[in-house]
Design a protein around this motif. Structure first.
Motif, PDB file in Angstrom:
ATOM      1  N   GLU A 144      39.521  49.539  34.703  1.00  0.00           N
ATOM      2  CA  GLU A 144      38.976  48.238  35.090  1.00  0.00           C
ATOM      3  C   GLU A 144      40.055  47.165  35.043  1.00  0.00           C
ATOM      4  O   GLU A 144      40.187  46.361  35.966  1.00  0.00           O
ATOM      5  CB  GLU A 144      37.801  47.857  34.190  1.00  0.00           C
ATOM      6  CG  GLU A 144      37.142  46.548  34.584  1.00  0.00           C
ATOM      7  CD  GLU A 144      36.491  46.574  35.963  1.00  0.00           C
ATOM      8  OE1 GLU A 144      36.452  45.517  36.606  1.00  0.00           O
ATOM      9  OE2 GLU A 144      36.013  47.634  36.406  1.00  0.00           O
ATOM     10  N   GLN A 145      40.853  47.144  33.973  1.00  0.00           N
ATOM     11  CA  GLN A 145      41.912  46.146  33.852  1.00  0.00           C
ATOM     12  C   GLN A 145      42.970  46.345  34.919  1.00  0.00           C
ATOM     13  O   GLN A 145      43.460  45.385  35.507  1.00  0.00           O
ATOM     14  CB  GLN A 145      42.548  46.195  32.462  1.00  0.00           C
ATOM     15  CG  GLN A 145      43.589  45.111  32.264  1.00  0.00           C
ATOM     16  CD  GLN A 145      43.023  43.713  32.400  1.00  0.00           C
ATOM     17  OE1 GLN A 145      41.985  43.411  31.822  1.00  0.00           O
ATOM     18  NE2 GLN A 145      43.663  42.862  33.173  1.00  0.00           N
ATOM     19  N   ILE A 146      43.316  47.590  35.199  1.00  0.00           N
ATOM     20  CA  ILE A 146      44.308  47.875  36.238  1.00  0.00           C
ATOM     21  C   ILE A 146      43.807  47.370  37.588  1.00  0.00           C
ATOM     22  O   ILE A 146      44.548  46.737  38.345  1.00  0.00           O
ATOM     23  CB  ILE A 146      44.619  49.389  36.290  1.00  0.00           C
ATOM     24  CG1 ILE A 146      45.354  49.815  35.022  1.00  0.00           C
ATOM     25  CG2 ILE A 146      45.427  49.742  37.540  1.00  0.00           C
ATOM     26  CD1 ILE A 146      45.453  51.312  34.827  1.00  0.00           C
ATOM     27  N   TYR A 147      42.536  47.608  37.873  1.00  0.00           N
ATOM     28  CA  TYR A 147      41.964  47.144  39.142  1.00  0.00           C
ATOM     29  C   TYR A 147      41.931  45.624  39.206  1.00  0.00           C
ATOM     30  O   TYR A 147      42.278  45.027  40.236  1.00  0.00           O
ATOM     31  CB  TYR A 147      40.555  47.707  39.337  1.00  0.00           C
ATOM     32  CG  TYR A 147      39.907  47.177  40.587  1.00  0.00           C
ATOM     33  CD1 TYR A 147      40.300  47.631  41.833  1.00  0.00           C
ATOM     34  CD2 TYR A 147      38.925  46.198  40.515  1.00  0.00           C
ATOM     35  CE1 TYR A 147      39.730  47.123  42.991  1.00  0.00           C
ATOM     36  CE2 TYR A 147      38.348  45.689  41.669  1.00  0.00           C
ATOM     37  CZ  TYR A 147      38.747  46.153  42.894  1.00  0.00           C
ATOM     38  OH  TYR A 147      38.193  45.645  44.026  1.00  0.00           O
ATOM     39  N   GLN A 148      41.516  44.971  38.122  1.00  0.00           N
ATOM     40  CA  GLN A 148      41.460  43.502  38.105  1.00  0.00           C
ATOM     41  C   GLN A 148      42.849  42.903  38.298  1.00  0.00           C
ATOM     42  O   GLN A 148      43.001  41.911  39.013  1.00  0.00           O
ATOM     43  CB  GLN A 148      40.817  42.999  36.810  1.00  0.00           C
ATOM     44  CG  GLN A 148      39.338  43.298  36.707  1.00  0.00           C
ATOM     45  CD  GLN A 148      38.530  42.734  37.856  1.00  0.00           C
ATOM     46  OE1 GLN A 148      38.788  41.647  38.357  1.00  0.00           O
ATOM     47  NE2 GLN A 148      37.549  43.502  38.301  1.00  0.00           N
ATOM     48  N   ASP A 149      43.859  43.484  37.661  1.00  0.00           N
ATOM     49  CA  ASP A 149      45.237  43.010  37.840  1.00  0.00           C
ATOM     50  C   ASP A 149      45.675  43.159  39.297  1.00  0.00           C
ATOM     51  O   ASP A 149      46.292  42.261  39.873  1.00  0.00           O
ATOM     52  CB  ASP A 149      46.197  43.779  36.934  1.00  0.00           C
ATOM     53  CG  ASP A 149      46.002  43.471  35.458  1.00  0.00           C
ATOM     54  OD1 ASP A 149      45.315  42.473  35.124  1.00  0.00           O
ATOM     55  OD2 ASP A 149      46.536  44.244  34.639  1.00  0.00           O
ATOM     56  N   TYR A 150      45.361  44.306  39.879  1.00  0.00           N
ATOM     57  CA  TYR A 150      45.692  44.569  41.279  1.00  0.00           C
ATOM     58  C   TYR A 150      45.009  43.556  42.194  1.00  0.00           C
ATOM     59  O   TYR A 150      45.628  42.987  43.095  1.00  0.00           O
ATOM     60  CB  TYR A 150      45.270  46.001  41.618  1.00  0.00           C
ATOM     61  CG  TYR A 150      45.118  46.282  43.093  1.00  0.00           C
ATOM     62  CD1 TYR A 150      46.229  46.504  43.899  1.00  0.00           C
ATOM     63  CD2 TYR A 150      43.858  46.335  43.677  1.00  0.00           C
ATOM     64  CE1 TYR A 150      46.085  46.766  45.246  1.00  0.00           C
ATOM     65  CE2 TYR A 150      43.714  46.598  45.023  1.00  0.00           C
ATOM     66  CZ  TYR A 150      44.821  46.813  45.806  1.00  0.00           C
ATOM     67  OH  TYR A 150      44.685  47.067  47.135  1.00  0.00           O
ATOM     68  N   LYS A 151      43.723  43.316  41.958  1.00  0.00           N
ATOM     69  CA  LYS A 151      42.947  42.378  42.775  1.00  0.00           C
ATOM     70  C   LYS A 151      43.502  40.960  42.650  1.00  0.00           C
ATOM     71  O   LYS A 151      43.672  40.254  43.645  1.00  0.00           O
ATOM     72  CB  LYS A 151      41.487  42.425  42.334  1.00  0.00           C
ATOM     73  CG  LYS A 151      40.554  41.635  43.188  1.00  0.00           C
ATOM     74  CD  LYS A 151      39.119  41.843  42.714  1.00  0.00           C
ATOM     75  CE  LYS A 151      38.195  40.855  43.366  1.00  0.00           C
ATOM     76  NZ  LYS A 151      36.835  40.943  42.843  1.00  0.00           N
ATOM     77  N   GLN A 152      43.812  40.534  41.428  1.00  0.00           N
ATOM     78  CA  GLN A 152      44.348  39.188  41.216  1.00  0.00           C
ATOM     79  C   GLN A 152      45.706  39.032  41.900  1.00  0.00           C
ATOM     80  O   GLN A 152      45.978  38.004  42.520  1.00  0.00           O
ATOM     81  CB  GLN A 152      44.473  38.900  39.724  1.00  0.00           C
ATOM     82  CG  GLN A 152      44.974  37.504  39.440  1.00  0.00           C
ATOM     83  CD  GLN A 152      45.070  37.218  37.961  1.00  0.00           C
ATOM     84  OE1 GLN A 152      44.955  38.115  37.121  1.00  0.00           O
ATOM     85  NE2 GLN A 152      45.289  35.977  37.615  1.00  0.00           N
ATOM     86  N   GLN A 153      46.539  40.047  41.809  1.00  0.00           N
ATOM     87  CA  GLN A 153      47.846  39.994  42.459  1.00  0.00           C
ATOM     88  C   GLN A 153      47.694  39.855  43.974  1.00  0.00           C
ATOM     89  O   GLN A 153      48.392  39.073  44.611  1.00  0.00           O
ATOM     90  CB  GLN A 153      48.654  41.237  42.116  1.00  0.00           C
ATOM     91  CG  GLN A 153      50.048  41.229  42.699  1.00  0.00           C
ATOM     92  CD  GLN A 153      50.814  42.490  42.355  1.00  0.00           C
ATOM     93  OE1 GLN A 153      50.234  43.548  42.089  1.00  0.00           O
ATOM     94  NE2 GLN A 153      52.129  42.389  42.370  1.00  0.00           N
ATOM     95  N   ASN A 155      42.991  52.006  31.076  1.00  0.00           N
ATOM     96  CA  ASN A 155      41.937  51.013  31.301  1.00  0.00           C
ATOM     97  C   ASN A 155      41.866  50.754  32.804  1.00  0.00           C
ATOM     98  O   ASN A 155      42.520  49.864  33.328  1.00  0.00           O
ATOM     99  CB  ASN A 155      42.246  49.734  30.535  1.00  0.00           C
ATOM    100  CG  ASN A 155      41.134  48.718  30.630  1.00  0.00           C
ATOM    101  OD1 ASN A 155      40.308  48.766  31.542  1.00  0.00           O
ATOM    102  ND2 ASN A 155      41.118  47.794  29.687  1.00  0.00           N
TER     103      ASN A 155
END
Length: 109
Positions: A11-20, A9
């Motif tokens: 998109e989810q990996i990118y969103q997690d990275y961005k939030q971190q 996924n």
């Protein structure tokens, strides 16, 4: 939703990275302010119209809007700017690309 290694996924990996990254940036600002001896704003109080009317600092102090403006102008508050709009002074967070630490998005007290 389980994703196997052949179909991750992205998109989810990118969103997690961005939030971190956003969380780390906010933490870095707080640490930098602490080493400068300045307090930072960690929470706000809003009126019924959604306008910010007071602030809570990293040391727990509660400031009305005018007191916060004066402290920011004196350089005592970290990561905020004072500017003029609509004929009055406005307090805002320094632009850093991190929406989570914008004054309007801080927790309320």
């Amino acid at each position: 939703m389980d994703q196997d290694q052949t179909n991750p996924n992205f998109e989810q990996i990118y969103q997690d990275y961005k939030q971190q990254g956003e969380m780390q940036a906010a933490q870095n600002q707080i640490q930098a302010a602490a080493t400068d001896g300045k307090e930072s704003i960690v929470a706000v109080r809003k009126n019924d119209d959604g306008n910010i009317i007071a602030f809570q600092t990293s040391t727990g102090r509660k400031l009305d809007y005018v007191a916060a403006l004066n402290e920011a102008k004196a350089g005592a508050l970290a990561n905020v700017d004072v500017f003029e709009r609509y004929g009055r002074e406005i307090l805002r967070s320094e632009p850093d690309g991190t929406p989570q630490n914008n004054l309007d998005n801080l927790p309320t007290f």
